[in-house]
Design a protein around this motif. Structure first.
Motif, mmCIF file in Angstrom:
data_model
loop_
_atom_site.group_PDB
_atom_site.id
_atom_site.type_symbol
_atom_site.label_atom_id
_atom_site.label_comp_id
_atom_site.label_asym_id
_atom_site.label_seq_id
_atom_site.Cartn_x
_atom_site.Cartn_y
_atom_site.Cartn_z
ATOM 1 N N THR A 9 0.837 -1.184 0.000
ATOM 2 C CA THR A 9 0.000 0.000 0.000
ATOM 3 C C THR A 9 0.875 1.238 0.000
ATOM 4 O OG1 THR A 9 -1.655 -1.201 1.264
ATOM 5 C CG2 THR A 9 -1.864 1.187 1.214
ATOM 6 N N PRO A 10 0.744 2.089 -1.014
ATOM 7 C CA PRO A 10 1.520 3.329 -1.020
ATOM 8 C C PRO A 10 1.167 4.193 0.183
ATOM 9 C CG PRO A 10 0.485 2.944 -3.158
ATOM 10 C CD PRO A 10 -0.084 1.933 -2.192
ATOM 11 N N LEU A 11 2.120 5.001 0.634
ATOM 12 C CA LEU A 11 1.892 5.829 1.816
ATOM 13 C C LEU A 11 0.850 6.908 1.588
ATOM 14 C CD1 LEU A 11 5.518 6.315 3.143
ATOM 15 C CD2 LEU A 11 3.737 4.869 4.065
ATOM 16 N N ASN A 12 0.812 7.491 0.418
ATOM 17 C CA ASN A 12 -0.096 8.607 0.160
ATOM 18 C C ASN A 12 -1.140 8.231 -0.881
ATOM 19 O OD1 ASN A 12 1.207 10.353 1.951
ATOM 20 N ND2 ASN A 12 2.777 10.761 0.450
ATOM 21 N N GLU A 13 -1.895 7.200 -0.619
ATOM 22 C CA GLU A 13 -2.949 6.762 -1.524
ATOM 23 C C GLU A 13 -4.156 7.679 -1.346
ATOM 24 O OE1 GLU A 13 -5.048 2.845 -1.096
ATOM 25 O OE2 GLU A 13 -3.474 2.332 -2.533
ATOM 26 N N GLU A 14 -4.778 8.092 -2.443
ATOM 27 C CA GLU A 14 -5.890 9.041 -2.376
ATOM 28 C C GLU A 14 -7.099 8.494 -1.634
ATOM 29 O OE1 GLU A 14 -6.923 10.798 -6.099
ATOM 30 O OE2 GLU A 14 -4.838 11.125 -6.622
ATOM 31 N N SER A 15 -7.308 7.182 -1.624
ATOM 32 C CA SER A 15 -8.499 6.618 -1.022
ATOM 33 C C SER A 15 -8.374 6.402 0.491
ATOM 34 C CB SER A 15 -8.843 5.288 -1.698
ATOM 35 O OG SER A 15 -7.808 4.361 -1.463
ATOM 36 N N THR A 16 -7.225 6.706 1.065
ATOM 37 C CA THR A 16 -7.057 6.504 2.501
ATOM 38 C C THR A 16 -7.784 7.588 3.288
ATOM 39 O OG1 THR A 16 -5.015 7.760 2.566
ATOM 40 C CG2 THR A 16 -4.820 5.384 2.236
ATOM 41 N N ALA A 17 -8.090 7.291 4.522
ATOM 42 C CA ALA A 17 -8.821 8.225 5.364
ATOM 43 C C ALA A 17 -7.892 9.057 6.235
ATOM 44 C CB ALA A 17 -9.802 7.460 6.238
ATOM 45 N N GLY A 18 -6.638 9.070 5.912
ATOM 46 C CA GLY A 18 -5.685 9.839 6.705
ATOM 47 C C GLY A 18 -4.314 9.792 6.079
ATOM 48 N N ARG A 19 -3.341 10.255 6.815
ATOM 49 C CA ARG A 19 -1.973 10.355 6.308
ATOM 50 C C ARG A 19 -1.043 9.567 7.209
ATOM 51 N NH1 ARG A 19 1.213 15.900 4.931
ATOM 52 N NH2 ARG A 19 3.203 14.910 4.566
ATOM 53 N N THR A 20 -0.093 8.873 6.614
ATOM 54 C CA THR A 20 0.911 8.124 7.364
ATOM 55 C C THR A 20 2.259 8.789 7.158
ATOM 56 O OG1 THR A 20 -0.282 6.066 7.015
ATOM 57 C CG2 THR A 20 2.025 5.877 7.660
ATOM 58 N N THR A 21 2.957 9.066 8.254
ATOM 59 C CA THR A 21 4.314 9.583 8.158
ATOM 60 C C THR A 21 5.242 8.612 8.885
ATOM 61 O OG1 THR A 21 4.040 10.914 10.150
ATOM 62 C CG2 THR A 21 3.605 11.997 8.047
ATOM 63 N N ILE A 22 6.441 8.520 8.370
ATOM 64 C CA ILE A 22 7.426 7.626 8.960
ATOM 65 C C ILE A 22 8.613 8.460 9.409
ATOM 66 C CG2 ILE A 22 8.975 5.689 8.518
ATOM 67 C CD1 ILE A 22 6.865 4.653 6.565
ATOM 68 N N SER A 23 8.949 8.347 10.675
ATOM 69 C CA SER A 23 10.047 9.104 11.271
ATOM 70 C C SER A 23 11.385 8.671 10.685
ATOM 71 C CB SER A 23 10.040 8.874 12.779
ATOM 72 O OG SER A 23 11.246 9.288 13.359
ATOM 73 N N SER A 24 12.314 9.596 10.624
ATOM 74 C CA SER A 24 13.655 9.261 10.156
ATOM 75 C C SER A 24 14.323 8.260 11.100
ATOM 76 C CB SER A 24 14.516 10.517 10.014
ATOM 77 O OG SER A 24 14.634 11.176 11.251
ATOM 78 N N LEU A 25 13.964 8.294 12.382
ATOM 79 C CA LEU A 25 14.513 7.339 13.341
ATOM 80 C C LEU A 25 14.124 5.903 12.969
ATOM 81 C CD1 LEU A 25 16.116 6.851 15.930
ATOM 82 C CD2 LEU A 25 13.993 7.136 17.201
ATOM 83 N N VAL A 26 12.902 5.723 12.490
ATOM 84 C CA VAL A 26 12.446 4.396 12.058
ATOM 85 C C VAL A 26 13.293 3.908 10.887
ATOM 86 C CG1 VAL A 26 10.520 3.121 11.025
ATOM 87 C CG2 VAL A 26 10.101 4.731 12.897
ATOM 88 N N VAL A 27 13.499 4.770 9.914
ATOM 89 C CA VAL A 27 14.298 4.391 8.743
ATOM 90 C C VAL A 27 15.739 4.114 9.162
ATOM 91 C CG1 VAL A 27 15.121 5.131 6.471
ATOM 92 C CG2 VAL A 27 12.784 5.679 7.191
ATOM 93 N N GLN A 28 16.284 4.917 10.082
ATOM 94 C CA GLN A 28 17.642 4.691 10.579
ATOM 95 C C GLN A 28 17.773 3.323 11.224
ATOM 96 O OE1 GLN A 28 18.002 8.281 13.072
ATOM 97 N NE2 GLN A 28 19.965 8.628 12.045
#
Length: 147
Positions: A14-33
Motif C-alpha cells: 500500500t503506497p503511503l499517500n494513496e488518495e483513497s485513505t482516510a488519513g496520512r501516514t508519516t514515517i520518522s527518520s529514526l524508524v528508517v535509521q
C-alpha cells in the motif's frame, strides 16, 4: 488498488499517500535509521556501523545509566513523503572483500527499508571507514574508560 509486493506477490503493498485513505501516514527518520542499521548489520563481513570515534562515544554512552541510546550510530537518512536516501559508515571485517560487502549491504538495506516502510530508497551511500582486525579489542581504550 494496491500493487502486489515484488518480493512477496501474495501481499499487497500500500503506497503511503494513496488518495483513497482516510488519513496520512508519516514515517520518522529514526524508524528508517533503525531499519537500515539492522539490515546492514545482518550482512556477513560487517563488523560495526560508525567510525572508530563514534563507536568509542557510543560505548561510553552505553555505560551511562538512563542515557537512552539508540542503535543508529553510523546511519544517517533523509526522509521525504515517498522517498528516502541513506548514508552508512561501515567497519568491515579484515579479509572480507569490501566491494562485495558493500553490494550486499546496499541490497539488504534497500530491500528491508522498502518492504517495511513502503518508502522508495533512491540511494544508499556507503563509506568504509575502518577494517576490524582479528584480535582487536572492541572496548574503548583504557584511557577512555569510565570507572
Amino acid at each position: 488498488m494496491a500493487q502486489p509486493s515484488p518480493n512477496r506477490p501474495d501481499v499487497p503493498a500500500t503506497p503511503l499517500n494513496e488518495e483513497s485513505t482516510a488519513g496520512r501516514t508519516t514515517i520518522s527518520s529514526l524508524v528508517v535509521q533503525k531499519v537500515a542499521g539492522l539490515a546492514a548489520r545482518e550482512v556477513p563481513g560487517v563488523h560495526a556501523l560508525g567510525s572508530g570515534v563514534s563507536r568509542a562515544f557510543g560505548a561510553l554512552r552505553e555505560r551511562i545509566p538512563g542515557s537512552g541510546t539508540t542503535s543508529t550510530s553510523g546511519v544517517s537518512v533523509e526522509v521525504g513523503e515517498k522517498q528516502t536516501a541513506i548514508d552508512l559508515d561501515l567497519v568491515v571485517e579484515y579479509g572480507a572483500r569490501i566491494v562485495d560487502v558493500a553490494r550486499a549491504v546496499r541490497r539488504n538495506v534497500i530491500t528491508a527499508v522498502e518492504e517495511i516502510t513502503a518508502l522508495e530508497v533512491i540511494e544508499v551511500n556507503i563509506a568504509v571507514n575502518d577494517v576490524h582486525l582479528p584480535g582487536e579489542d572492541d572496548d574503548t581504550p583504557e584511557s577512555s574508560r569510565v570507572e
